[in-house]
Scaffold this motif. Structure first.
Motif, PDB file in Angstrom:
ATOM      1  N   ALA A  15       0.905  -1.195   0.192  1.00 34.97           N
ATOM      2  CA  ALA A  15      -0.150  -0.017  -0.092  1.00 34.97           C
ATOM      3  C   ALA A  15       0.838   1.440   0.172  1.00 34.97           C
ATOM      4  N   GLY A  16       1.965   1.229   0.937  1.00 39.92           N
ATOM      5  CA  GLY A  16       2.874   2.523   1.058  1.00 39.92           C
ATOM      6  C   GLY A  16       3.623   2.493  -0.374  1.00 39.92           C
ATOM      7  N   GLY A  17       4.340   1.493  -0.649  1.00 38.80           N
ATOM      8  CA  GLY A  17       5.342   1.632  -1.699  1.00 38.80           C
ATOM      9  C   GLY A  17       4.729   1.709  -2.951  1.00 38.80           C
ATOM     10  N   LEU A  34      11.938  -2.409  -5.089  1.00 37.48           N
ATOM     11  CA  LEU A  34      12.607  -3.828  -5.078  1.00 37.48           C
ATOM     12  C   LEU A  34      11.652  -4.500  -4.079  1.00 37.48           C
ATOM     13  N   GLU A  35      11.184  -5.651  -4.398  1.00 42.32           N
ATOM     14  CA  GLU A  35      10.136  -6.389  -3.722  1.00 42.32           C
ATOM     15  C   GLU A  35      10.557  -7.791  -3.545  1.00 42.32           C
ATOM     16  N   GLU A  36      10.414  -8.072  -2.233  1.00 43.89           N
ATOM     17  CA  GLU A  36      10.953  -9.290  -1.799  1.00 43.89           C
ATOM     18  C   GLU A  36      10.104 -10.410  -2.374  1.00 43.89           C
ATOM     19  N   GLY A  81       1.945  -6.465  -2.278  1.00 43.59           N
ATOM     20  CA  GLY A  81       2.172  -6.635  -0.458  1.00 43.59           C
ATOM     21  C   GLY A  81       0.650  -7.267  -0.100  1.00 43.59           C
ATOM     22  N   SER A  82       0.361  -6.532   0.999  1.00 51.32           N
ATOM     23  CA  SER A  82      -0.602  -7.225   1.686  1.00 51.32           C
ATOM     24  C   SER A  82      -2.216  -6.717   0.902  1.00 51.32           C
ATOM     25  N   THR A  83      -1.827  -5.736   0.133  1.00 55.92           N
ATOM     26  CA  THR A  83      -3.161  -5.686  -0.579  1.00 55.92           C
ATOM     27  C   THR A  83      -3.483  -6.354  -1.441  1.00 55.92           C
ATOM     28  N   ILE A  85      -4.021  -9.829  -0.759  1.00 52.76           N
ATOM     29  CA  ILE A  85      -4.608 -10.688   0.004  1.00 52.76           C
ATOM     30  C   ILE A  85      -5.637 -10.219   0.769  1.00 52.76           C
ATOM     31  N   ASN A  86      -5.724  -8.735   1.083  1.00 48.88           N
ATOM     32  CA  ASN A  86      -6.544  -8.383   1.820  1.00 48.88           C
ATOM     33  C   ASN A  86      -8.130  -8.547   1.298  1.00 48.88           C
ATOM     34  N   SER A  87      -9.077  -7.853   2.365  1.00 50.04           N
ATOM     35  CA  SER A  87     -10.374  -7.752   1.863  1.00 50.04           C
ATOM     36  C   SER A  87     -10.818  -6.584   1.224  1.00 50.04           C
ATOM     37  N   GLY A  88     -10.042  -5.658   1.199  1.00 46.91           N
ATOM     38  CA  GLY A  88     -10.488  -4.368   0.435  1.00 46.91           C
ATOM     39  C   GLY A  88     -11.269  -3.522   1.088  1.00 46.91           C
ATOM     40  N   LEU A  89     -11.544  -3.644   2.297  1.00 46.57           N
ATOM     41  CA  LEU A  89     -12.315  -2.663   3.024  1.00 46.57           C
ATOM     42  C   LEU A  89     -11.631  -1.466   3.268  1.00 46.57           C
ATOM     43  N   PHE A  90     -12.201  -0.262   2.792  1.00 41.20           N
ATOM     44  CA  PHE A  90     -11.392   1.080   2.993  1.00 41.20           C
ATOM     45  C   PHE A  90     -12.013   2.126   3.470  1.00 41.20           C
ATOM     46  N   ASP A 440       4.821   3.899   5.029  1.00 40.27           N
ATOM     47  CA  ASP A 440       3.947   2.852   5.297  1.00 40.27           C
ATOM     48  C   ASP A 440       3.400   2.684   6.412  1.00 40.27           C
ATOM     49  N   ALA A 441       2.858   1.491   6.964  1.00 45.33           N
ATOM     50  CA  ALA A 441       2.023   1.376   8.170  1.00 45.33           C
ATOM     51  C   ALA A 441       2.724   1.790   9.213  1.00 45.33           C
ATOM     52  N   SER A 442       4.302   1.646   9.150  1.00 47.34           N
ATOM     53  CA  SER A 442       4.857   1.889  10.344  1.00 47.34           C
ATOM     54  C   SER A 442       4.655   3.350  10.770  1.00 47.34           C
ATOM     55  N   PRO A 452      -6.752  -0.472   8.105  1.00 48.05           N
ATOM     56  CA  PRO A 452      -5.847   0.877   7.718  1.00 48.05           C
ATOM     57  C   PRO A 452      -5.402   1.236   6.360  1.00 48.05           C
ATOM     58  N   GLN A 453      -5.692   0.412   5.492  1.00 46.23           N
ATOM     59  CA  GLN A 453      -5.322   0.579   4.320  1.00 46.23           C
ATOM     60  C   GLN A 453      -5.208   2.137   3.606  1.00 46.23           C
ATOM     61  N   SER A 454      -6.641   2.543   3.815  1.00 50.53           N
ATOM     62  CA  SER A 454      -7.158   3.830   3.372  1.00 50.53           C
ATOM     63  C   SER A 454      -6.000   4.934   4.206  1.00 50.53           C
TER      64      SER A 454
HETATM   65  C1  LIG Z   1      -5.376 -10.970   5.134  1.00 50.45           C
HETATM   66  C2  LIG Z   1      -5.329  -9.511   5.338  1.00 50.45           C
HETATM   67  C3  LIG Z   1      -6.750  -8.784   5.289  1.00 50.45           C
HETATM   68  C4  LIG Z   1      -6.611  -7.498   5.355  1.00 50.45           C
HETATM   69  N1  LIG Z   1      -7.832  -6.870   5.320  1.00 50.45           N
HETATM   70  C5  LIG Z   1      -7.871  -5.416   4.989  1.00 50.45           C
HETATM   71  C6  LIG Z   1      -8.928  -4.491   4.809  1.00 50.45           C
HETATM   72  O1  LIG Z   1     -10.007  -5.268   4.418  1.00 50.45           O
HETATM   73  N2  LIG Z   1      -8.623  -3.330   4.747  1.00 50.45           N
HETATM   74  C7  LIG Z   1      -7.603  -2.646   4.971  1.00 50.45           C
HETATM   75  O2  LIG Z   1      -7.524  -1.514   5.087  1.00 50.45           O
HETATM   76  N3  LIG Z   1      -6.715  -3.513   5.416  1.00 50.45           N
HETATM   77  C8  LIG Z   1      -6.618  -4.855   5.462  1.00 50.45           C
HETATM   78  N4  LIG Z   1      -5.516  -5.439   5.707  1.00 50.45           N
HETATM   79  C9  LIG Z   1      -4.166  -4.805   6.076  1.00 50.45           C
HETATM   80  C10 LIG Z   1      -3.623  -3.778   4.829  1.00 50.45           C
HETATM   81  O3  LIG Z   1      -3.764  -4.659   3.879  1.00 50.45           O
HETATM   82  C11 LIG Z   1      -2.250  -3.425   5.309  1.00 50.45           C
HETATM   83  O4  LIG Z   1      -2.170  -2.608   6.494  1.00 50.45           O
HETATM   84  C12 LIG Z   1      -1.402  -2.667   4.307  1.00 50.45           C
HETATM   85  O5  LIG Z   1      -1.395  -3.254   3.034  1.00 50.45           O
HETATM   86  C13 LIG Z   1       0.020  -2.244   4.949  1.00 50.45           C
HETATM   87  O6  LIG Z   1       0.503  -1.629   3.799  1.00 50.45           O
HETATM   88  P1  LIG Z   1       2.085  -1.420   3.927  1.00 50.45           P
HETATM   89  O7  LIG Z   1       2.421  -0.641   2.558  1.00 50.45           O
HETATM   90  O8  LIG Z   1       2.524  -0.853   5.091  1.00 50.45           O
HETATM   91  O9  LIG Z   1       2.615  -3.091   3.703  1.00 50.45           O
HETATM   92  P2  LIG Z   1       2.291  -4.119   2.888  1.00 50.45           P
HETATM   93  O10 LIG Z   1       1.114  -3.892   2.115  1.00 50.45           O
HETATM   94  O11 LIG Z   1       2.388  -5.428   3.706  1.00 50.45           O
HETATM   95  O12 LIG Z   1       3.384  -4.208   1.700  1.00 50.45           O
HETATM   96  C14 LIG Z   1       4.805  -4.291   2.159  1.00 50.45           C
HETATM   97  C15 LIG Z   1       5.928  -5.065   1.058  1.00 50.45           C
HETATM   98  O13 LIG Z   1       7.064  -4.773   1.357  1.00 50.45           O
HETATM   99  C16 LIG Z   1       7.743  -6.129   1.064  1.00 50.45           C
HETATM  100  N5  LIG Z   1       8.963  -6.205   1.736  1.00 50.45           N
HETATM  101  C17 LIG Z   1       9.151  -6.211   3.036  1.00 50.45           C
HETATM  102  N6  LIG Z   1      10.465  -6.295   3.447  1.00 50.45           N
HETATM  103  C18 LIG Z   1      11.272  -6.158   2.259  1.00 50.45           C
HETATM  104  C19 LIG Z   1      12.499  -6.308   2.040  1.00 50.45           C
HETATM  105  N7  LIG Z   1      13.450  -6.164   3.019  1.00 50.45           N
HETATM  106  N8  LIG Z   1      13.133  -6.269   0.825  1.00 50.45           N
HETATM  107  C20 LIG Z   1      12.108  -6.005  -0.056  1.00 50.45           C
HETATM  108  N9  LIG Z   1      10.689  -6.051  -0.024  1.00 50.45           N
HETATM  109  C21 LIG Z   1      10.305  -5.911   1.294  1.00 50.45           C
HETATM  110  C22 LIG Z   1       6.875  -7.171   1.316  1.00 50.45           C
HETATM  111  O14 LIG Z   1       7.203  -8.365   0.929  1.00 50.45           O
HETATM  112  C23 LIG Z   1       5.473  -6.647   0.999  1.00 50.45           C
HETATM  113  O15 LIG Z   1       5.015  -6.987  -0.201  1.00 50.45           O
HETATM  114  C24 LIG Z   1      -5.199  -6.641   5.514  1.00 50.45           C
HETATM  115  C25 LIG Z   1      -4.115  -7.653   5.699  1.00 50.45           C
HETATM  116  C26 LIG Z   1      -4.050  -9.043   5.357  1.00 50.45           C
HETATM  117  C27 LIG Z   1      -2.789  -9.673   5.695  1.00 50.45           C
END
Ligand SMILES: Cc1cc2nc3c(=O)[nH]c(=O)nc-3n(C[C@H](O)[C@H](O)[C@H](O)COP(=O)(O)OP(=O)(O)OC[C@H]3O[C@@H](n4cnc5c(N)ncnc54)[C@H](O)[C@@H]3O)c2cc1C
Length: 470
Positions: A15-17, A34-36, A81-83, A85-90, A440-442, A452-454
């Motif tokens: 979501a953030g990246g 770069l994506e792991e 990332g987690s987008t 696999i998530n449920s898309g609630l926004f 990102d979420a941090s 939290p995605q929104s």
């Molecule tokens: C099953 C599930 C359901 C959810 N349902 C919802 C929902 O309905 N609505 C909602 O708002 N939120 C939902 N969430 C939460 C939401 O998806 C996350 O809060 C959000 O995607 C986090 O965004 P982010 O950018 O912080 O991290 P992420 O979206 O998790 O992305 C981080 C990415 O960084 C990559 N990465 C990490 N470390 C490294 C590294 N060292 N080198 C390279 N790449 C790396 C990871 O592989 C990952 O792809 C859900 C989460 C899950 C797991």
């Protein structure tokens, strides 16, 4: 060894990246992501399936925050990332919470009006909307239960596009990542950043490893600016591994969720996650529904510790619901020699009692909606069939018997000008560094109480504008 030179390095494509890469590339910056995890075609796998867990989840979905009780959690690990696999609630970050954060953490340019402007932009790009037709039964049941009890409930908007009778989740792999690529960004999957490289108060690049069919290939990246967007667990882990420690990894917040597998006298849908939420007890307790494929129903029934074989044969009448709280605090640590970080989380007795309250409230709503049997995620607790028996759960929710999980993690690199409790400034710039940001979420300084995605995308878009302006 592959050598990459780039203006902006983005670590992680969730979501953030993805917002970071798309915004900066559209502004003419040379961006490398770069994506792991792997690239997986968003249409290739059944949502909420075991194949999805194998290919798109970190550790195939098995991660845990250690504590009493231990809390299972899940993170995405793939392009998007987690987008993915998530449920898309926004739902948006509630204004009252944004205002509280602005004051407590001294966050500049964080008024509800500023955030609303960015949220409008993100929602327009992702076609965030309510359902075009009646909700599925599993969702309508939450509304029905709430209405019978005189409680508030709402249908959350989702990040879905509805076209020709088909609903398509607008994940990052379908939206912002292709946009970033069209603007010239390079996205490299299967490439894990092991360490950031620094020279005094500047980052000069990163060391990464790319997995190929022939084995791991070292990658050396040189970058003028680095955005770390690995999510609330992996971002602090990478910073800590790189020797960047000040207030990093402390203050982890998540939404501990306690569940009920509820059996109804009629068939339920199992393809989607309920979009209704009971908001009567928000922001302290949120009540909603979870993925309820056969595997998830089996796991939820097993969590009750009760004899469930008969309910399992009738699994098409069972769906999984949860009550979530915002309490507790945790930490992300790294240990030399261990690839995965250690995550811990503490709940107080008061937090446990709020979980019990959430469980009882959820039980009331489900019985009011017509459920005939409730299996709580509390080992050895009674299977409840009548409202008057819910009282037995108050004492059952103990540290040793309760099974909790979460999918919402945040707050390990908190943002703001309040230096006593934040690691990054109001726009995600890590203190002590001129060219290192987290996006990102941090950054969320506390648990948002809603999905939290929104909030993550809104804040990330705002931070990108500040970066471009500076
Ligand atoms: C099953 C599930 C359901 C959810 N349902 C919802 C929902 O309905 N609505 C909602 O708002 N939120 C939902 N969430 C939460 C939401 O998806 C996350 O809060 C959000 O995607 C986090 O965004 P982010 O950018 O912080 O991290 P992420 O979206 O998790 O992305 C981080 C990415 O960084 C990559 N990465 C990490 N470390 C490294 C590294 N060292 N080198 C390279 N790449 C790396 C990871 O592989 C990952 O792809 C859900 C989460 C899950 C797991």
């Amino acid at each position: 060894m592959t050598r990459i030179d780039t203006e902006v390095l983005v670590v992680g494509s969730g979501a953030g990246g993805a917002v970071t890469a798309a915004t900066l590339a559209a502004a003419g910056r040379t961006v490398t992501v770069l994506e792991e995890g792997p690239w997986v075609d968003p249409d290739a796998l059944e949502p909420f399936s075991l194949d999805e867990m194998r290919l798109k989840y970190r550790h195939r979905g098995l991660s845990a925050a250690l504590g009493a009780p231990t809390i299972a959690f899940a993170e995405g690990r793939c392009v998007g990332g987690s987008t993915e696999i998530n449920s898309g609630l926004f739902p948006r970050l509630p204004d009252e919470l944004a205002e509280e954060w602005r004051l407590n953490y001294a966050i500049d340019e964080f008024t509800p009006a500023t955030l609303a402007r960015y949220a409008d932009g993100i929602e327009a790009q992702l076609t965030v909307s309510t359902l075009p037709s009646a909700p599925p039964v599993s969702s309508a049941l939450l509304e029905r239960g709430a209405t019978k009890l005189g409680w508030r409930s709402v249908e959350f908007r989702r990040v879905f596009r509805y076209e020709g009778g088909r609903a398509t989740k607008q994940t990052m792999a379908r939206t912002f990542i292709p946009r970033a690529v069209r603007s010239g960004a390079r996205v490299i999957p299967d490439c894990r950043v092991a360490k950031l490289l620094r020279d005094g108060d500047r980052l000069v690049g990163a060391r990464a490893k790319r997995s190929t069919p022939d084995g791991d290939e070292p990658v050396d990246i040189r970058a003028e600016h680095v955005f770390v967007c690995g999510g609330a667990v992996q971002t602090p882990a990478l910073l800590l591994r790189s020797g960047i420690r000040a207030r990093i990894g402390v203050g982890l917040k998540l939404h501990p969720m306690i569940k009920i597998a509820a059996r109804f006298p009629f068939e339920l849908d199992h393809g989607d996650v309920p979009m209704h939420r009971i908001t009567e007890f928000a922001p302290y307790i949120e009540i909603g529904g979870s993925a309820s494929r056969k595997g998830q129903v089996a796991m939820a029934l097993a969590d009750s510790g009760a004899e469930y074989s008969e309910a399992m044969t009738d699994w098409s009448h069972v769906a999984v619901y949860y009550a979530a709280i915002r309490e507790g605090i945790g930490r992300v640590r790294v240990v030399p020699g261990l690839r995965a970080p250690i995550v811990t989380y503490n709940l107080t007795d008061a937090d446990m009692s709020r979980l019990a309250r959430g469980l009882v409230r959820l039980g009331e709503a489900l019985l009011a909606a017509g459920a005939t049997e409730l299996y709580p995620s509390v080992g050895g607790a009674d299977v409840v069939r009548r409202p008057e028996d819910l009282v037995s759960w108050w004492d059952a929710v103990t540290r040793t018997r309760t099974n909790l999980m979460t999918v919402h993690l945040a707050s390990t690199v908190r943002m703001g000008e309040n230096r006593a409790c934040t690691a990054a400034d109001s726009f995600g710039r890590i203190r002590g560094f001129t060219n290192l940001r987290v996006n990102d979420a941090s950054l969320l300084p506390d648990a948002p109480g809603v999905n939290p995605q929104s909030a993550i995308m809104t804040i990330a878009a705002r931070n990108c504008d500040e970066f471009l302006a500076s």
